[in-house]
Write an enzyme that holds these catalytic residues in place. Structure first.
Site, PDB file in Angstrom:
ATOM      1  N   ASP A   9       0.951  -1.653  -0.660  1.00  0.00           N
ATOM      2  CA  ASP A   9       0.166  -0.301  -0.445  1.00  0.00           C
ATOM      3  C   ASP A   9       0.955   1.462  -0.008  1.00  0.00           C
ATOM      4  O   ASP A   9       0.255   2.107   0.505  1.00  0.00           O
ATOM      5  CB  ASP A   9      -1.526  -0.053   1.262  1.00  0.00           C
ATOM      6  CG  ASP A   9      -2.132  -1.159   1.787  1.00  0.00           C
ATOM      7  OD1 ASP A   9      -1.815  -1.961  -0.105  1.00  0.00           O
ATOM      8  OD2 ASP A   9      -2.533  -1.472   1.974  1.00  0.00           O
ATOM      9  N   LYS A 107      -7.012  -4.777  -3.175  1.00  0.00           N
ATOM     10  CA  LYS A 107      -7.726  -5.522  -1.613  1.00  0.00           C
ATOM     11  C   LYS A 107      -8.432  -4.423  -1.423  1.00  0.00           C
ATOM     12  O   LYS A 107      -7.957  -3.323  -1.607  1.00  0.00           O
ATOM     13  CB  LYS A 107      -6.892  -6.149  -0.872  1.00  0.00           C
ATOM     14  CG  LYS A 107      -6.069  -4.889  -0.838  1.00  0.00           C
ATOM     15  CD  LYS A 107      -4.227  -5.501   0.170  1.00  0.00           C
ATOM     16  CE  LYS A 107      -3.576  -4.484   1.009  1.00  0.00           C
ATOM     17  NZ  LYS A 107      -4.440  -3.793   1.918  1.00  0.00           N
ATOM     18  N   CYS A 152      -1.298  -2.659   7.625  1.00  0.00           N
ATOM     19  CA  CYS A 152      -2.182  -3.919   7.035  1.00  0.00           C
ATOM     20  C   CYS A 152      -0.598  -4.717   6.385  1.00  0.00           C
ATOM     21  O   CYS A 152      -0.512  -6.151   6.117  1.00  0.00           O
ATOM     22  CB  CYS A 152      -2.111  -3.051   4.757  1.00  0.00           C
ATOM     23  SG  CYS A 152      -3.779  -2.595   5.045  1.00  0.00           S
TER      24      CYS A 152
END
Ligand code: VGL
Ligand code: ZN
Length: 198
Positions: A9, A107, A152
């Site tokens: 990310d 995602k 994450c």
């Protein structure tokens, strides 16, 4: 080739100036690019929410970002609207070397469920497909870097360990959010799972 670097990310919304900015998030881009040169395979993940995603505080009456609510699959922290599909905030940091990526995994695209981990959505059952991809390529060793370390990155590394990969978190190439003790808990969980912290 059995090794992959998984970059979590590294998107504008998690960098200073973004909707869910992680302090110093942009400061790790150069180091991550350098690490790619040493990696067998490179995989990038991209948080990719539809507008009105259920993890957004804006969708819950009387709730504010960083509140925790109970959703059908369990506790969920609420976030500011972020990484909305197609938005500038969802794009990778402009300096990230995306050319080196073998695969980009998106995602968090299902409206009713969040996905911190690159392997499973937050119900911890629904797979993203990454495990199948890695297995079929014969990749068994994973290094993790990116944002956010205590969400994450940690959830991805813990799932990877549970799935039987040899896992390391590249600590200096991650930055965290740290709310309600999330960073200390992430380190505790990672150590308990024998994830290498290097
Ligand atoms: C993340 C909160 C919400 C992350 C993504 O990348 O750590 N955190 N969505
Ligand atoms: Zn998100």
């Amino acid at each position: 080739m059995t090794h992959a670097l998984i970059v979590i990310d590294m998107q504008n919304d998690f960098c200073p100036g973004g909707a869910l900015a992680v302090a110093g998030g942009d400061g790790i881009v150069a180091g991550i690019n350098a690490e790619m040169a040493r990696a067998g395979a490179v995989i990038l993940t991209q948080d990719w929410h539809p507008a009105g995603h259920s993890s957004f505080a804006s969708q819950h009456q009387g709730r504010a970002p960083m509140d925790t609510v109970l959703l059908p699959y369990g506790a969920q922290v609420l976030w500011p609207d972020h990484c909305v599909q197609g938005s500038l905030g969802a794009e990778f940091h402009a300096d990230l070397n995306t050319d080196r990526a073998d695969m980009i995994l998106r995602k968090g695209f299902r409206p009713d469920i969040d996905s911190y981990s690159a392997f499973f959505e937050n119900d911890q059952i629904t797979p993203t497909g990454l495990d199948g991809y890695l297995r079929t390529r014969g990749i068994t060793e994973l290094d993790f870097a990116g944002l956010a370390k205590d969400f994450c990155v940690a959830w991805s590394a813990l799932d990877a360990a549970r799935l039987g990969y040899k896992v390391r978190v590249l600590r200096e190439l991650c930055r965290g959010i740290d709310i309600n003790g999330s960073m200390a808990r992430a380190y505790e969980d990672l150590r308990a799972a024998s994830v290498g912290l290097v």
